[in-house]
Design an enzyme around this catalytic site. Structure first.
Site: not given
Ligand code: F6P
Length: 345
Positions: A74, A136, A274, A282
């Site tokens: 990122r 997403d 729970r 995912q």
């Molecule tokens: O952008 C995709 C995503 O999986 C989102 O659904 C989620 O909020 C985010 O990335 C999680 O980011 P990271 O892998 O940096 O924790």
């Protein structure tokens, strides 16, 4: 000679490799003088000139492989214009790498943040073609992003599994990925037959959630499955300013939104809750068949755009057809779930 730089940026997803394979197959089927520079770990590779020279062989046998052979990271758009800790101007460094290697085009695979940076590089005069990746499905300008259907399949499978155990016991609910948008939760929720679906785009009323749970109980149902998006928010919290919300969250920290909701439900009902968070599973594993086809088609179209010299676009889909959308239109816009859409009704 045709010199292509390639990078994958942001959170990974399924079918990144399939898409890159599509690009390379498309190029080498028409030209035998293609040089491919694979930048490592997203924009970082371009900034610090960290790359591998690849051949079409490197893209063979990766159609079904999850993750990305290039690595990713990122690299927030808002920090692109901020020098790094050693004072390096990131934008100038990226341009320098591009020109030093005499690249004809950069192929950039990513989601929202990635597209803002790709558009900035276009404005800086670089040739760029992008591909829409993200579980997403929130990229503006394309009906579908690759990774989405695979993530929906996995989240649905999780709901299916919860169903059997929930039937035996009391109640269980789950949290699905998606911070700002609820596409994965909405689709997995419907496909898995969740009883309540909570999306970031539609702030929830805790009393309605409780009412729905109690109504099910009265009807003799032993369990309630709630599919809740990572970014789901209560009406109460949605009415707060950003500052107020931050202060509230700092006072009481929950591991994630599902835990906060669980606490509220437990306070208001006598039900046991729970939590299941499928999280990064995912984004993991092989792409589903749909994503393999989509990524291959998008990649092949990116290759066609490059061969035609049609730069500055994202390759996406509209009404099942493959299209090219100007990057200037895509950058900085999110595709939200419309609360008035027919799928919501
Ligand atoms: O952008 C995709 C995503 O999986 C989102 O659904 C989620 O909020 C985010 O990335 C999680 O980011 P990271 O892998 O940096 O924790």
């Amino acid at each position: 000679m045709l010199r292509i730089g390639m990078l994958t940026s942001g959170g990974d997803c399924q079918a990144l490799n399939a898409a890159m394979r599509g690009v390379v197959k498309g190029l080498v089927s028409k030209r035998d003088d293609v040089e491919i520079y694979g930048f490592q770990d997203g924009y970082k590779g371009l900034i610090y000139s960290n790359f591998k020279m690849l051949t079409s062989k490197d893209f063979s046998g990766i159609l079904t492989l999850g993750g990305t052979i290039l690595g990713t990271s990122r690299q927030p758009f808002k920090l692109m214009r901020v020098p790094d800790k050693d004072g390096i101007d990131k934008v100038e460094a990226m341009k320098h790498t591009y020109h030093k290697l005499n690249l004809d085009c950069l192929v950039i695979l990513g989601g929202n943040g990635t597209h803002k940076s790709a558009n900035m590089l276009r404005e800086e005069g670089l040739n760029v073609v992008t591909l829409p990746k993200t579980i997403d499905n929130d990229l503006w300008g394309t009906d579908m992003t690759f990774g989405f259907q695979s993530a929906v399949d996995i989240a649905t499978d999780t709901i299916d599994r919860i169903h059997t155990t929930a039937t035996s016991h009391s109640r269980v609910f789950m949290e699905v990925m998606g911070h700002k948008v609820g596409w994965v939760t909405l689709h997995a929720g419907i496909a898995g037959g969740a009883d309540i679906i909570l999306l970031p785009e539609m702030p929830y009323d805790i009393n309605s959630v409780v009412e729905a749970i109690e109504k099910r109980g009265k009807a003799g149902k032993r369990f309630t499955i709630i599919a809740v998006a990572e970014g789901a928010i209560s009406k109460e919290d949605a009415a707060l300013s950003k500052k107020e919300l931050k202060e509230k969250k700092a006072k009481k920290k929950y591991p994630s939104v599902a835990y906060e909701l669980a606490e509220k439900i437990q306070e208001k009902t006598d039900k046991e809750v729970r939590i299941t968070v499928p999280g990064h599973t995912q984004r993991g594993g092989s792409p589903c068949a749909y994503d393999r086809v989509l990524a291959t088609r998008l990649g092949a179209e990116a290759a066609r755009a490059i061969l035609e010299g049609d730069f500055g676009c994202m390759v996406g889909t509209k009404n099942q057809e493959i299209i090219r959308v100007p990057l200037s239109e895509v950058a900085g816009k999110l595709k939200y779930v419309d609360p008035k859409a027919s799928i919501i009704k």
